[in-house]
Design an enzyme around this catalytic site. Structure first.
Site, short mmCIF file in Angstrom:
data_model
loop_
_atom_site.label_atom_id
_atom_site.label_comp_id
_atom_site.label_asym_id
_atom_site.label_seq_id
_atom_site.Cartn_x
_atom_site.Cartn_y
_atom_site.Cartn_z
N LYS A 13 63.68 20.03 84.53
CA LYS A 13 64.13 20.04 83.13
C LYS A 13 63.93 21.43 82.51
O LYS A 13 64.85 22.00 81.92
CB LYS A 13 63.35 19.01 82.29
CG LYS A 13 63.44 17.59 82.79
CD LYS A 13 62.68 16.62 81.91
CE LYS A 13 61.17 16.77 81.91
NZ LYS A 13 60.50 16.44 83.18
N ARG A 160 49.66 25.13 86.18
CA ARG A 160 49.31 24.21 85.10
C ARG A 160 48.17 23.29 85.52
O ARG A 160 48.10 22.87 86.67
CB ARG A 160 50.54 23.34 84.76
CG ARG A 160 51.24 23.79 83.50
CD ARG A 160 52.57 23.16 83.31
NE ARG A 160 52.58 21.69 83.30
CZ ARG A 160 53.67 20.96 83.07
NH1 ARG A 160 54.83 21.57 82.83
NH2 ARG A 160 53.62 19.65 83.08
N ARG A 171 51.36 10.78 86.22
CA ARG A 171 52.54 11.18 85.43
C ARG A 171 53.78 10.41 85.90
O ARG A 171 54.61 10.00 85.10
CB ARG A 171 52.76 12.70 85.54
CG ARG A 171 51.72 13.49 84.75
CD ARG A 171 51.59 14.92 85.21
NE ARG A 171 52.81 15.70 85.05
CZ ARG A 171 53.01 16.88 85.65
NH1 ARG A 171 52.09 17.41 86.44
NH2 ARG A 171 54.12 17.53 85.44
P1 AP5 Z 1 60.41 22.40 86.16
O1 AP5 Z 1 61.73 22.89 85.72
O2 AP5 Z 1 59.21 23.10 85.62
O3 AP5 Z 1 60.32 20.81 85.99
P2 AP5 Z 1 60.19 19.89 84.70
O4 AP5 Z 1 61.16 18.78 84.85
O5 AP5 Z 1 60.23 20.71 83.46
O6 AP5 Z 1 58.75 19.29 84.97
P3 AP5 Z 1 57.50 19.12 84.03
O7 AP5 Z 1 56.33 18.94 84.94
O8 AP5 Z 1 57.42 20.19 83.00
O9 AP5 Z 1 57.81 17.77 83.37
P4 AP5 Z 1 56.81 16.85 82.74
O10 AP5 Z 1 57.72 15.92 82.10
O11 AP5 Z 1 55.80 16.25 83.62
O12 AP5 Z 1 55.89 17.83 81.86
P5 AP5 Z 1 55.92 18.26 80.34
O13 AP5 Z 1 55.47 19.63 80.22
O14 AP5 Z 1 57.21 17.88 79.75
O15 AP5 Z 1 60.40 22.47 87.76
C1 AP5 Z 1 59.25 22.06 88.51
C2 AP5 Z 1 59.08 22.97 89.74
O16 AP5 Z 1 60.14 22.71 90.65
C3 AP5 Z 1 59.15 24.47 89.41
O17 AP5 Z 1 58.27 25.15 90.24
C4 AP5 Z 1 60.61 24.85 89.74
O18 AP5 Z 1 60.73 26.20 90.15
C5 AP5 Z 1 60.95 23.88 90.86
N1 AP5 Z 1 62.35 23.42 90.84
C6 AP5 Z 1 63.11 23.12 89.74
N2 AP5 Z 1 64.33 22.70 90.11
C7 AP5 Z 1 64.34 22.72 91.47
C8 AP5 Z 1 65.33 22.39 92.45
N3 AP5 Z 1 66.56 21.97 92.08
N4 AP5 Z 1 65.00 22.55 93.77
C9 AP5 Z 1 63.75 22.98 94.14
N5 AP5 Z 1 62.77 23.31 93.25
C10 AP5 Z 1 63.06 23.18 91.94
O19 AP5 Z 1 54.80 17.29 79.76
C11 AP5 Z 1 53.43 17.48 80.12
C12 AP5 Z 1 52.56 16.43 79.44
O20 AP5 Z 1 52.69 16.56 78.02
C13 AP5 Z 1 52.94 14.98 79.74
O21 AP5 Z 1 52.36 14.51 80.93
C14 AP5 Z 1 52.39 14.28 78.50
O22 AP5 Z 1 50.99 14.13 78.57
C15 AP5 Z 1 52.69 15.29 77.39
N6 AP5 Z 1 54.03 15.06 76.80
C16 AP5 Z 1 55.10 15.91 76.82
N7 AP5 Z 1 56.16 15.39 76.18
C17 AP5 Z 1 55.76 14.17 75.74
C18 AP5 Z 1 56.41 13.12 75.04
N8 AP5 Z 1 57.70 13.23 74.66
N9 AP5 Z 1 55.70 12.01 74.76
C19 AP5 Z 1 54.41 11.88 75.11
N10 AP5 Z 1 53.75 12.82 75.81
C20 AP5 Z 1 54.40 13.95 76.12
MG MG Z 2 58.85 21.18 81.95
#
Ligand code: AP5
Ligand code: MG
Length: 216
Positions: A13, A160, A171
């Site tokens: 994402k 992270r 997660r």
């Molecule tokens: P990346 O693009 O960083 O993935 P992402 O989908 O953004 O993953 P996140 O881990 O950020 O999602 P998340 O939902 O767990 O965390 P968030 O920060 O939102 O890509 C991941 C890796 O893969 C990278 O190294 C990249 O280079 C690689 N990659 C990407 N695409 C690829 C491909 N096509 N092929 C190969 N490799 C690839 O949330 C964190 C925490 O915050 C949550 O756990 C929760 O506690 C809290 N939180 C956030 N939002 C909310 C909400 N709305 N409600 C409640 N709690 C929330």
């Molecule tokens: Mg993210």
């Protein structure tokens, strides 16, 4: 365009939203990034969010909805935005509809980057992020030219706190329980598009741009 970027943890994402920001010149609003910034700054929000994030569970809806409501009211969202990682519960999705209707806007498209669970732990554990500019890398799939150094700004790369196998299991469970139901929710609303996130980063971007070309 008012875009929602959905998908399980590690789906891509943030990587894809950052590319769309450059192309469409609209802000990326990542609730995860906002919580991490609050944790770094040691604010009351950060103190509240940290324990949930470290354990891999969702931050409570009332906290999350409040910060999104404030953020969407800012001037830079007038021409559109990309929400990354919000909504993640039906309650958040219902609140988002209300917030948008108050702002006189609608959802242009929900972009779900679909990736099976067995890809996701490797993606998260190998992720590295630049401390200075926030650029995202992967030790195997998108490695920086020099280990631990950002290609874009020379900043130091870090991992992270929640990118470990144990927290990822939690997660992923939170995603299955609370967020996956939003797929049907947005299918019913007629705004849902699914992208195959198993493909390379560049191919996923191409598919997203193909979808968005028709929406502009
Ligand atoms: P990346 O693009 O960083 O993935 P992402 O989908 O953004 O993953 P996140 O881990 O950020 O999602 P998340 O939902 O767990 O965390 P968030 O920060 O939102 O890509 C991941 C890796 O893969 C990278 O190294 C990249 O280079 C690689 N990659 C990407 N695409 C690829 C491909 N096509 N092929 C190969 N490799 C690839 O949330 C964190 C925490 O915050 C949550 O756990 C929760 O506690 C809290 N939180 C956030 N939002 C909310 C909400 N709305 N409600 C409640 N709690 C929330
Ligand atoms: Mg993210």
């Amino acid at each position: 365009m008012q875009l929602l970027m959905m998908g399980p943890p590690g789906a891509g994402k943030g990587t894809q939203a950052a590319r769309l920001v450059k192309k469409y010149n609209i802000p990326q609003i990542s609730t995860g990034d906002m919580f991490r910034a609050a944790v770094r700054e040691g604010t009351a929000l950060g103190l509240k969010a940290k324990a949930y994030m470290d354990s891999g569970s969702l931050v409570p809806d009332e906290v999350t909805i409040g910060i999104v409501r404030e953020r969407l009211a800012k001037d830079d969202c007038k021409g559109g935005f990309i929400l990354d990682g919000f909504p993640r519960t039906v309650e958040q999705a219902d609140s988002l509809s209300k917030i948008l209707s108050e702002l006189g806007k609608n959802i242009t498209c929900v972009l779900n980057i679909s990736v099976p669970a067995d890809y996701l732990v490797e993606r998260a554990v190998g992720r590295r992020i630049c401390r200075k500019c926030g650029a995202t890398y992967h030790v195997k799939f998108h490695a920086p030219k020099v280990e631990s150094v950002c290609d874009e700004c020379g900043g130091e790369l870090y991992q992270r706190a929640d990118d470990n196998a144990e927290t990822m299991t939690k997660r992923l469970a939170a995603y299955e329980e609370s967020t996956r139901p939003l797929i049907d929710y947005y299918k019913r609303a007629g705004v849902y598009v699914e992208i195959d996130g198993r493909q390379s980063i560049d191919k996923v971007t191409e598919d997203l741009e193909d979808v968005l070309r028709e929406k502009q």
